[in-house]
Design a protein around this motif. Sequence first.
Motif, PDB file in Angstrom:
ATOM      1  N   SER A  16      96.734 -25.946  -9.006  1.00  0.00           N
ATOM      2  CA  SER A  16      97.272 -25.313  -9.822  1.00  0.00           C
ATOM      3  C   SER A  16      97.014 -24.950 -11.353  1.00  0.00           C
ATOM      4  CB  SER A  16      98.972 -25.337  -9.944  1.00  0.00           C
ATOM      5  OG  SER A  16      99.645 -24.315 -10.364  1.00  0.00           O
ATOM      6  N   ALA A  17      97.165 -26.816 -11.686  1.00  0.00           N
ATOM      7  CA  ALA A  17      96.902 -27.208 -13.727  1.00  0.00           C
ATOM      8  C   ALA A  17      95.423 -27.067 -13.795  1.00  0.00           C
ATOM      9  CB  ALA A  17      97.331 -28.442 -13.504  1.00  0.00           C
ATOM     10  N   VAL A  18      94.845 -26.755 -12.727  1.00  0.00           N
ATOM     11  CA  VAL A  18      93.517 -26.684 -13.228  1.00  0.00           C
ATOM     12  C   VAL A  18      93.092 -25.050 -13.328  1.00  0.00           C
ATOM     13  CG1 VAL A  18      90.694 -26.902 -12.753  1.00  0.00           C
ATOM     14  CG2 VAL A  18      92.305 -28.532 -11.993  1.00  0.00           C
ATOM     15  N   VAL A  19      93.416 -24.923 -12.093  1.00  0.00           N
ATOM     16  CA  VAL A  19      93.599 -22.850 -12.695  1.00  0.00           C
ATOM     17  C   VAL A  19      94.072 -22.590 -13.846  1.00  0.00           C
ATOM     18  CG1 VAL A  19      94.393 -20.698 -11.714  1.00  0.00           C
ATOM     19  CG2 VAL A  19      93.252 -22.641 -10.201  1.00  0.00           C
ATOM     20  N   TRP A  20      95.546 -22.822 -14.309  1.00  0.00           N
ATOM     21  CA  TRP A  20      96.276 -22.430 -15.688  1.00  0.00           C
ATOM     22  C   TRP A  20      94.824 -22.892 -16.481  1.00  0.00           C
ATOM     23  CZ3 TRP A  20      98.638 -18.956 -17.337  1.00  0.00           C
ATOM     24  CH2 TRP A  20      99.258 -19.276 -18.959  1.00  0.00           C
ATOM     25  N   ALA A  21      94.424 -24.065 -16.718  1.00  0.00           N
ATOM     26  CA  ALA A  21      93.882 -24.698 -18.193  1.00  0.00           C
ATOM     27  C   ALA A  21      92.204 -23.968 -17.954  1.00  0.00           C
ATOM     28  CB  ALA A  21      93.008 -26.240 -17.792  1.00  0.00           C
ATOM     29  N   ALA A  22      91.912 -23.592 -16.584  1.00  0.00           N
ATOM     30  CA  ALA A  22      90.586 -22.357 -16.909  1.00  0.00           C
ATOM     31  C   ALA A  22      91.172 -21.051 -17.141  1.00  0.00           C
ATOM     32  CB  ALA A  22      90.208 -22.365 -15.724  1.00  0.00           C
ATOM     33  N   ALA A  23      92.224 -20.722 -16.884  1.00  0.00           N
ATOM     34  CA  ALA A  23      92.114 -19.279 -17.587  1.00  0.00           C
ATOM     35  C   ALA A  23      92.530 -19.254 -19.055  1.00  0.00           C
ATOM     36  CB  ALA A  23      93.837 -18.945 -16.617  1.00  0.00           C
ATOM     37  N   CYS A  24      94.122 -20.288 -19.444  1.00  0.00           N
ATOM     38  CA  CYS A  24      93.998 -20.511 -20.758  1.00  0.00           C
ATOM     39  C   CYS A  24      92.300 -20.886 -21.734  1.00  0.00           C
ATOM     40  CB  CYS A  24      95.086 -21.804 -20.904  1.00  0.00           C
ATOM     41  SG  CYS A  24      96.511 -21.536 -20.336  1.00  0.00           S
ATOM     42  N   LEU A  25      91.953 -21.069 -21.562  1.00  0.00           N
ATOM     43  CA  LEU A  25      90.019 -21.559 -21.830  1.00  0.00           C
ATOM     44  C   LEU A  25      89.718 -20.283 -22.111  1.00  0.00           C
ATOM     45  CD1 LEU A  25      89.362 -25.030 -20.622  1.00  0.00           C
ATOM     46  CD2 LEU A  25      89.936 -24.713 -23.019  1.00  0.00           C
ATOM     47  N   THR A  26      89.524 -19.722 -21.298  1.00  0.00           N
ATOM     48  CA  THR A  26      88.890 -18.122 -20.947  1.00  0.00           C
ATOM     49  C   THR A  26      89.569 -17.624 -21.556  1.00  0.00           C
ATOM     50  OG1 THR A  26      88.431 -18.646 -18.304  1.00  0.00           O
ATOM     51  CG2 THR A  26      88.235 -16.226 -19.554  1.00  0.00           C
ATOM     52  N   ALA A  27      90.455 -17.224 -21.789  1.00  0.00           N
ATOM     53  CA  ALA A  27      91.458 -16.662 -22.668  1.00  0.00           C
ATOM     54  C   ALA A  27      91.020 -16.046 -24.228  1.00  0.00           C
ATOM     55  CB  ALA A  27      92.883 -16.480 -23.132  1.00  0.00           C
ATOM     56  N   ARG A  28      90.917 -17.790 -24.776  1.00  0.00           N
ATOM     57  CA  ARG A  28      91.086 -18.367 -26.040  1.00  0.00           C
ATOM     58  C   ARG A  28      89.273 -18.132 -26.387  1.00  0.00           C
ATOM     59  NH1 ARG A  28      92.456 -24.593 -26.695  1.00  0.00           N
ATOM     60  NH2 ARG A  28      94.502 -23.378 -26.558  1.00  0.00           N
ATOM     61  N   ARG A  29      87.996 -18.378 -25.468  1.00  0.00           N
ATOM     62  CA  ARG A  29      87.495 -18.080 -25.690  1.00  0.00           C
ATOM     63  C   ARG A  29      87.452 -16.391 -26.485  1.00  0.00           C
ATOM     64  NH1 ARG A  29      85.855 -21.007 -20.750  1.00  0.00           N
ATOM     65  NH2 ARG A  29      84.997 -23.700 -21.158  1.00  0.00           N
ATOM     66  N   HIS A  30      87.909 -16.040 -25.199  1.00  0.00           N
ATOM     67  CA  HIS A  30      87.551 -14.080 -25.478  1.00  0.00           C
ATOM     68  C   HIS A  30      88.320 -13.837 -27.127  1.00  0.00           C
ATOM     69  CE1 HIS A  30      85.640 -12.779 -22.076  1.00  0.00           C
ATOM     70  NE2 HIS A  30      86.412 -13.299 -21.049  1.00  0.00           N
ATOM     71  N   ARG A  31      89.352 -14.591 -27.480  1.00  0.00           N
ATOM     72  CA  ARG A  31      90.262 -14.662 -28.672  1.00  0.00           C
ATOM     73  C   ARG A  31      89.311 -15.166 -29.388  1.00  0.00           C
ATOM     74  NH1 ARG A  31      94.846 -15.894 -25.638  1.00  0.00           N
ATOM     75  NH2 ARG A  31      94.929 -18.350 -26.702  1.00  0.00           N
ATOM     76  N   ALA A  32      88.393 -16.250 -29.763  1.00  0.00           N
ATOM     77  CA  ALA A  32      87.438 -16.054 -31.125  1.00  0.00           C
ATOM     78  C   ALA A  32      86.700 -15.541 -30.970  1.00  0.00           C
ATOM     79  CB  ALA A  32      87.502 -18.124 -30.352  1.00  0.00           C
ATOM     80  N   ARG A  33      85.862 -15.532 -29.530  1.00  0.00           N
ATOM     81  CA  ARG A  33      84.510 -14.067 -29.995  1.00  0.00           C
ATOM     82  C   ARG A  33      84.977 -13.312 -30.439  1.00  0.00           C
ATOM     83  NH1 ARG A  33      82.256 -14.011 -24.131  1.00  0.00           N
ATOM     84  NH2 ARG A  33      82.522 -15.937 -24.745  1.00  0.00           N
ATOM     85  N   ALA A  34      86.631 -12.597 -30.107  1.00  0.00           N
ATOM     86  CA  ALA A  34      86.798 -11.387 -31.022  1.00  0.00           C
ATOM     87  C   ALA A  34      87.130 -11.608 -32.074  1.00  0.00           C
ATOM     88  CB  ALA A  34      88.093 -10.800 -30.441  1.00  0.00           C
ATOM     89  N   GLY A  35      87.600 -13.052 -32.308  1.00  0.00           N
ATOM     90  CA  GLY A  35      87.694 -12.809 -34.035  1.00  0.00           C
ATOM     91  C   GLY A  35      86.142 -13.005 -35.376  1.00  0.00           C
ATOM     92  N   ALA A  36      85.164 -13.219 -34.003  1.00  0.00           N
ATOM     93  CA  ALA A  36      83.923 -13.870 -34.583  1.00  0.00           C
ATOM     94  C   ALA A  36      83.564 -12.588 -34.921  1.00  0.00           C
ATOM     95  CB  ALA A  36      83.106 -14.792 -33.640  1.00  0.00           C
ATOM     96  N   HIS A  37      83.705 -11.607 -33.892  1.00  0.00           N
ATOM     97  CA  HIS A  37      83.115 -10.391 -33.960  1.00  0.00           C
ATOM     98  C   HIS A  37      84.147  -8.926 -35.043  1.00  0.00           C
ATOM     99  CE1 HIS A  37      80.829 -11.917 -31.725  1.00  0.00           C
ATOM    100  NE2 HIS A  37      79.596 -11.129 -31.679  1.00  0.00           N
ATOM    101  N   GLU A  38      84.773  -9.723 -35.751  1.00  0.00           N
ATOM    102  CA  GLU A  38      85.891  -8.513 -36.455  1.00  0.00           C
ATOM    103  C   GLU A  38      86.787  -7.502 -35.768  1.00  0.00           C
ATOM    104  OE1 GLU A  38      83.610  -9.847 -41.126  1.00  0.00           O
ATOM    105  OE2 GLU A  38      83.894  -7.755 -40.004  1.00  0.00           O
ATOM    106  N   ARG A  39      86.619  -8.021 -34.383  1.00  0.00           N
ATOM    107  CA  ARG A  39      87.473  -7.333 -33.701  1.00  0.00           C
ATOM    108  C   ARG A  39      88.923  -6.849 -33.969  1.00  0.00           C
ATOM    109  NH1 ARG A  39      83.830  -6.024 -29.780  1.00  0.00           N
ATOM    110  NH2 ARG A  39      82.036  -7.288 -29.116  1.00  0.00           N
ATOM    111  N   GLY A  40      89.183  -5.453 -33.511  1.00  0.00           N
ATOM    112  CA  GLY A  40      91.055  -5.367 -33.513  1.00  0.00           C
ATOM    113  C   GLY A  40      92.016  -6.118 -32.742  1.00  0.00           C
ATOM    114  N   PRO A  41      92.947  -6.074 -33.301  1.00  0.00           N
ATOM    115  CA  PRO A  41      94.189  -6.641 -31.879  1.00  0.00           C
ATOM    116  C   PRO A  41      94.258  -6.213 -30.934  1.00  0.00           C
ATOM    117  CG  PRO A  41      95.050  -6.201 -33.958  1.00  0.00           C
ATOM    118  CD  PRO A  41      93.650  -5.459 -34.137  1.00  0.00           C
ATOM    119  N   GLY A  42      94.221  -5.306 -30.933  1.00  0.00           N
ATOM    120  CA  GLY A  42      94.396  -4.134 -30.184  1.00  0.00           C
ATOM    121  C   GLY A  42      93.147  -4.929 -28.103  1.00  0.00           C
TER     122      GLY A  42
END
Length: 433
Positions: free
Chosen positions: A393-419
């Motif tokens: 359970s802890a591993v699944v949640w950690a993986a989901a959080c890391l994936t979401a963080r990567r997507h947010r960082a990638r979106a910020g790097a490409h100057e994507r909007g908050p939506g």
Amino acid sequence: MPVRSRHTTPVPTDEPVGTPRIGHGTVWLFAVATGVCVANLYYSQPLLDAIASGLRISHSAAALTVTLTQLGYAAGLITLLPLGDLLNRRRLVPVMAIGTACALAAMAAAPSAPLLLAAAVAVGLGATTAQVLVPYAADLATDAERGKVVGTVMSGLLLGILLARTVAGYLAELGGWRTVYVVAAVAMVLLAGALWFRLPAAPARTGLRYPALLASTARILREEPVLRLRAVLGALAFAVFSVLWTALTFLLSGAPYHYGDGTIGLFGLLGAAGALAASAAGRIADRGHATAATTVTSVLLALSWLPLWLGRHRLSGLLIGVVVLDLAVQGLHVTNQSQVYRLRPEARSRINSAYMTTYFIGGAIGSSLAPVAYDAGGWTAVSVLGAAFGAASAVVWAAACLTARRHRARAGAHERGPGQGADRARAAGSGGE
């Protein structure tokens, strides 16, 4: 803030925002009703040794009572729970309660293991009444109070789980294990009468035909990554829970404890911390801290097995481990529900069906593996099994959080909007803040 689904459809209401749509008395009726209904799933856990002796079957065969009840429950969650969106729940709930009473009476009268196990499946089907009530209460609550209302109802449900073991243990000592199911059947008949007269109106929420309704449940699960993630976390948590409570009876009835049914049932009261956690978790989710709550509870699922393992010889370790594990399981469960109920208000029964079906499949897996582990390696093997589910359970949640963080960082790097960033986080299935 929790990420919302792009499929969310507002529920029409003439009431101003923040106005309560469900009174305190009705909330507590829901809480008591869910507790009485779900208790039927757990009466057998402290009775396994008595059932095995009474019917002259092995412990593993007796443990099938728990497994088949949970599988019946999972089947009911698939086939019956979606009816909460299709039919008037004010009428549906009392009818389901009466059906459950008949199944409990059949368990009380069963002369052999096959008939007992068949009745156990029917009890599991009927116990889904509890899960019809949870989204029912969520529908009646405003957005601002929904987590609190769900938490209160879940507190009642959890107390039902805890008291089920205690009541079953003492009733079995007084009149044998069959007495437990006679009393349970009478309780369900009385509850059906109270619900018939007191439940608020709840018209159908969809015009779909039944086959299309079932198909839409699977489609919602496929389309909602937050629901999929939370369902997996719930399944792993309930597997941990079932491993503990299925095998604990065997540990406590043998050396070094040699406890009777009544004393074993008292251990259920240790889970009162879980009921407190449910109410607190609902309030925490309302305040937007679901990510932190999920992280803490997921880690505790694994760590709780250290004191539980020590509990094979030390009662203090067993007591601490039970409290921590129940707190983690129920806190995570309510946090999960608070998040998935935000997705599609018009389909809460179907969302609950998808979530709870996965949840109880996890429980059935845990309860079926627990006696195998105990027979193979005693309490140490059970502890390893439970800790493995908790760590997963802890591993699944950690993986989901890391994936979401990567997507947010990638979106910020490409100057994507908050939506777009929110959509990407949602697509990653984070379901967090």
